[in-house]
Write a protein that holds these residues in place. Structure first.
Motif, PDB file in Angstrom:
ATOM      1  N   UNK B 111       0.946  -1.185  -0.292  1.00 35.18           N
ATOM      2  CA  UNK B 111      -0.138   0.003  -0.250  1.00 35.18           C
ATOM      3  C   UNK B 111       1.052   1.404   0.068  1.00 35.18           C
ATOM      4  N   UNK B 112       2.213   1.152   0.451  1.00 36.24           N
ATOM      5  CA  UNK B 112       3.061   2.235   0.610  1.00 36.24           C
ATOM      6  C   UNK B 112       3.757   2.498  -0.762  1.00 36.24           C
ATOM      7  N   UNK B 113       4.394   1.348  -1.120  1.00 37.79           N
ATOM      8  CA  UNK B 113       5.332   1.294  -2.386  1.00 37.79           C
ATOM      9  C   UNK B 113       4.540   1.537  -3.637  1.00 37.79           C
ATOM     10  N   UNK B 114       3.342   0.636  -3.937  1.00 41.27           N
ATOM     11  CA  UNK B 114       2.981   1.054  -5.363  1.00 41.27           C
ATOM     12  C   UNK B 114       2.596   2.495  -5.449  1.00 41.27           C
ATOM     13  N   UNK B 115       1.924   3.378  -4.631  1.00 37.86           N
ATOM     14  CA  UNK B 115       1.679   4.728  -5.110  1.00 37.86           C
ATOM     15  C   UNK B 115       3.192   5.502  -4.878  1.00 37.86           C
ATOM     16  N   UNK B 116       3.957   5.265  -4.141  1.00 36.85           N
ATOM     17  CA  UNK B 116       5.354   5.817  -4.158  1.00 36.85           C
ATOM     18  C   UNK B 116       5.784   5.618  -5.345  1.00 36.85           C
ATOM     19  N   UNK B 117       6.073   4.482  -5.522  1.00 36.40           N
ATOM     20  CA  UNK B 117       6.858   3.985  -6.830  1.00 36.40           C
ATOM     21  C   UNK B 117       6.376   4.683  -8.197  1.00 36.40           C
ATOM     22  N   UNK B 118       5.001   4.428  -8.264  1.00 32.40           N
ATOM     23  CA  UNK B 118       4.171   5.232  -9.290  1.00 32.40           C
ATOM     24  C   UNK B 118       4.609   6.781  -9.418  1.00 32.40           C
ATOM     25  N   UNK B 119       4.240   7.538  -8.458  1.00 29.80           N
ATOM     26  CA  UNK B 119       4.768   8.696  -7.947  1.00 29.80           C
ATOM     27  C   UNK B 119       6.039   9.148  -8.371  1.00 29.80           C
ATOM     28  N   UNK B 120       7.049   8.430  -7.984  1.00 23.60           N
ATOM     29  CA  UNK B 120       8.415   8.706  -8.482  1.00 23.60           C
ATOM     30  C   UNK B 120       8.715   8.639  -9.894  1.00 23.60           C
ATOM     31  N   UNK B 121       8.115   7.601 -10.613  1.00 26.35           N
ATOM     32  CA  UNK B 121       8.264   7.400 -12.243  1.00 26.35           C
ATOM     33  C   UNK B 121       7.690   8.534 -12.849  1.00 26.35           C
ATOM     34  N   UNK B 122       6.247   8.899 -12.490  1.00 26.35           N
ATOM     35  CA  UNK B 122       5.541   9.920 -13.013  1.00 26.35           C
ATOM     36  C   UNK B 122       6.361  11.440 -13.108  1.00 26.35           C
ATOM     37  N   UNK B 123       6.955  11.217 -11.813  1.00 20.69           N
ATOM     38  CA  UNK B 123       7.762  12.772 -11.853  1.00 20.69           C
ATOM     39  C   UNK B 123       9.279  12.431 -12.026  1.00 20.69           C
ATOM     40  N   UNK B 124       9.526  11.473 -12.718  1.00 26.53           N
ATOM     41  CA  UNK B 124      10.924  11.134 -12.986  1.00 26.53           C
ATOM     42  C   UNK B 124      11.972  12.404 -13.102  1.00 26.53           C
ATOM     43  N   UNK B 125      13.074  12.589 -12.228  1.00 28.61           N
ATOM     44  CA  UNK B 125      13.814  13.533 -12.309  1.00 28.61           C
ATOM     45  C   UNK B 125      13.600  14.810 -11.345  1.00 28.61           C
ATOM     46  N   UNK B 126      12.191  14.907 -10.890  1.00 33.28           N
ATOM     47  CA  UNK B 126      11.968  15.855 -10.138  1.00 33.28           C
ATOM     48  C   UNK B 126      12.205  15.589  -8.714  1.00 33.28           C
ATOM     49  N   UNK B 127      11.672  16.616  -7.737  1.00 35.68           N
ATOM     50  CA  UNK B 127      11.993  16.561  -6.355  1.00 35.68           C
ATOM     51  C   UNK B 127      11.300  15.434  -5.869  1.00 35.68           C
ATOM     52  N   UNK B 128       9.924  14.964  -6.094  1.00 36.34           N
ATOM     53  CA  UNK B 128       9.333  13.886  -5.621  1.00 36.34           C
ATOM     54  C   UNK B 128       9.955  12.661  -5.780  1.00 36.34           C
ATOM     55  N   UNK B 129      10.561  12.534  -7.001  1.00 34.51           N
ATOM     56  CA  UNK B 129      11.381  11.237  -7.300  1.00 34.51           C
ATOM     57  C   UNK B 129      12.441  11.008  -6.309  1.00 34.51           C
ATOM     58  N   UNK B 130      13.406  12.331  -6.215  1.00 34.52           N
ATOM     59  CA  UNK B 130      14.381  12.314  -5.454  1.00 34.52           C
ATOM     60  C   UNK B 130      13.944  11.802  -3.898  1.00 34.52           C
TER      61      UNK B 130
END
Lengths: 271, 315
Positions: B111-130
């Motif tokens: 429940x934590x990892x799927x949204x976090x991982x998807x968010x990071x990929x969607x915001x690739x290279x941005x602050x959320x990804x980092x």
């Protein structure tokens, strides 16, 4: 610099852990085993100076430094055991194929089913805990990791044309492995060993926490955490300090491994 | 289709057999006299003889091994030497804690990892990804038993939101039990979530470069819909694989976490049996935990066969 950020941060963190561990052999701020009950439970940076004292009045900075040495020695020895046996088995499987390969794969599955903590407890029920038990348990769990990595990488190398040429020139299997396969897969093995070292530090801390790792009174990060449980509200720093030491050194070796991988193989990119 | 399935079932069976043989060898054959291990150095000869007779140690090792495996298959795990009750009863009681704990931890971590991982990929290279990548690095570095200690310090001692050191069981409904298992499950889940978030991110990033994603975008599907319908679905396979591979770490983590939270689960049973040198309980529980790991890996292999038809031609 920015391109290899994780390499540099990893190098700094892992390097300082190793330096502190080495320094502990030459110089310590205090005797880590000397109990001074009147000065017990002093917080860090207080009147006692340094990082404070534990429930027995022992110096925490000195204990952390010796703990680094103990933790790293067990982790290094365990990874060395896993690396030696694993690489030998993996090479054997890749060169011989057939039933030898099947046997190595089953053996890997078997060892993989016994996490280090599980085998350490089984061993401790028989021969008691201690650094040797920890090295054996963590080392055995590392064998299948290195066996699988070595086998997969060697199989890829063995399909190359120059291997066929070397074989035709009359080189035997083991000469071939030593001259051509091992140098090609060494980079990947070093990366894997660095990451396994991080995992070994983490596991050793867990074993010492349960009392089946490094034997008291020899200081270890895991047992410092176990001792901290009793004084959790009164002296939370007793739990914070060793935990931070474990986390930073594990982070360091992990980043170092990631950084080395990017450095050795820039095409692969960060994963 | 049948051949690769049988092949994998066969290897799992061989691994199970080797595991039981290894445990038996290490715990009952190598020490020479298990009764001496259990009773210690000061044991009187007549007590030793009595225990040997009780445990059937006068039988040859091969017969004892066969009796042990045969009994386990029928659900008879022998009698615990320290607890004086059937080990099967002990294990059944402890499983009602450890299995929900593991499931809750898997639930929290995905429940934590799927949204976090998807968010990071969607915001690739941005602050959320980092930020997510930082969480991923820190999460694998921090020991779960330390997280457990800090959670107890914060949410049981400083702000007494959750109980510690007592498990009410499932008699009074789900809620009290879940409340007691929540903090330990979080401690188990965080390192797992860190690894899974990284895997999800990598998988989603890979899928986002595919042609069919461009088609979906050209059709006018919103970014959000593309992420959820296509990318996340493709990420499930690697996530399931890693969950399977990580299962042995979950077992190891449960042994530690149950001990910190004083939860009467399988891990704590194993630990206590070790301290009491109850070889019979150690052997049974260790076999059960190893069997769990082997079976979960078998399930992952089979799921792979089902999801990826290319593998069905057999290895």
């Amino acid at each position: 610099m920015r391109r290899h950020l994780s390499l540099w941060i990893g190098l700094a963190l892992a390097g300082s852990t190793m330096l502190l561990a080495l320094l502990s052999r030459l110089w310590l701020p205090a005797d880590p085993l000397r109990m001074r009950i009147p000065q017990r439970l002093q917080p860090p940076f207080g009147s006692a100076g340094s990082l404070g004292t534990d429930a027995m009045g022992r110096d925490l900075a000195a204990q952390l430094m010796v703990g680094a040495w103990n933790s790293l020695s067990v982790a290094l020895a365990a990874v060395a055991v896993g690396l030696t046996l694993g690489v030998a088995l993996g090479l054997l499987a890749a060169l011989k194929r057939g039933w030898v390969e099947a046997l190595v794969l089953r053996l890997s599955d078997l060892l993989f089913a016994f996490p280090a903590i599980l085998s350490a407890i089984v061993l401790a029920a028989l021969i008691g805990g201690g650094a040797g038990t920890a090295v054996l348990a963590i080392g055995l769990f590392n064998v299948p990791v290195f066996a699988r990595v070595t086998r997969a990488a060697s199989l890829a190398v063995l399909t190359q044309d120059y291997i066929r040429a070397a074989r035709l020139s009359g080189k035997g299997r083991f000469r071939l492995a030593w001259d051509h396969v091992l140098p090609m897969i060494a980079g990947g093995l070093i990366v894997q060993a660095t990451i396994q070292l991080a995992l070994a530090i983490l596991t050793e801390a867990g074993l010492s926490f349960l009392g089946v790792g490094i034997a008291p009174p020899n200081p270890s990060w895991g047992r410092m955490l176990a001792d901290a449980q009793t004084y959790l509200t009164r002296a939370p720093y007793l739990a914070v300090l060793p935990g931070t030491a474990i986390a930073l050194s594990v982070l360091g070796f992990n980043l170092l491994g990631d950084g080395l991988r990017d450095w050795l193989d820039p095409k692969a990119g960060p994963r | 289709m049948l051949r690769p399935i049988l092949q994998r079932l066969g290897s799992a069976a061989v691994t199970l057999f080797l595991g039981s043989a290894l445990l038996f060898l290490v715990l009952e054959v190598l020490p020479g006299d298990p009764a001496a291990v259990m009773l210690g150095l000061e044991a009187r000869p007549d007590t030793l003889a009595a225990v040997r007779a009780e445990l059937g140690l006068d039988q040859p090792a091969l017969l004892r091994y066969l009796a042990w495996v045969g009994g386990m298959i029928q659900g008879d795990f022998g009698l615990s030497y320290t607890y004086r009750v059937p080990v099967a009863d002990l294990i059944a009681e402890r499983l009602s804690l450890t299995v929900p704990l593991a499931l809750l931890a898997i639930l929290i971590s995905t429940a934590l990892a799927l949204p976090l991982g998807t968010l990071a990929a969607a915001k690739h290279g941005k602050a959320a990804d980092a930020g997510v990548m930082l969480f991923a690095q820190l999460g694998v570095a921090v020991p779960n038993f330390w997280i457990g200690l800090l959670l107890i310090l914060l949410f049981s001692l400083t702000w007494p939101l959750f109980p510690v050191g007592s498990f009410p069981g499932w008699g009074d409904g789900l809620l009290p039990g879940l409340r007691a298992l929540f903090l330990p499950a979080v401690a188990l889940a965080l390192p797992q979530a860190a690894i899974l978030a990284r895997v999800t991110r990598a998988a989603v990033l890979e899928v986002m470069g595919e042609d069919y994603i461009r088609t979906a975008r050209a059709k006018g599907l919103s970014n959000r819909r593309i992420l959820i319908r296509h990318a996340l679905r493709a990420a499930l396979l690697p996530v399931i694989t890693i969950l399977g591979l990580q299962f042995s770490f979950l077992v190891a983590g449960a042994i530690l976490v149950e001990n910190i939270f004083a939860l009467p689960g399988l891990g704590r049973l194993l630990y206590q049996a070790m301290n009491q040198r109850d070889v019979i309980v150690v052997k049974d529980v260790a076999m059960l935990l190893a069997a769990f790991v082997i079976l979960v890996n078998l399930l992952v292999d089979l799921a792979y066969l089902w999801l990826d038809p290319r593998l069905r031609r057999g290895a």
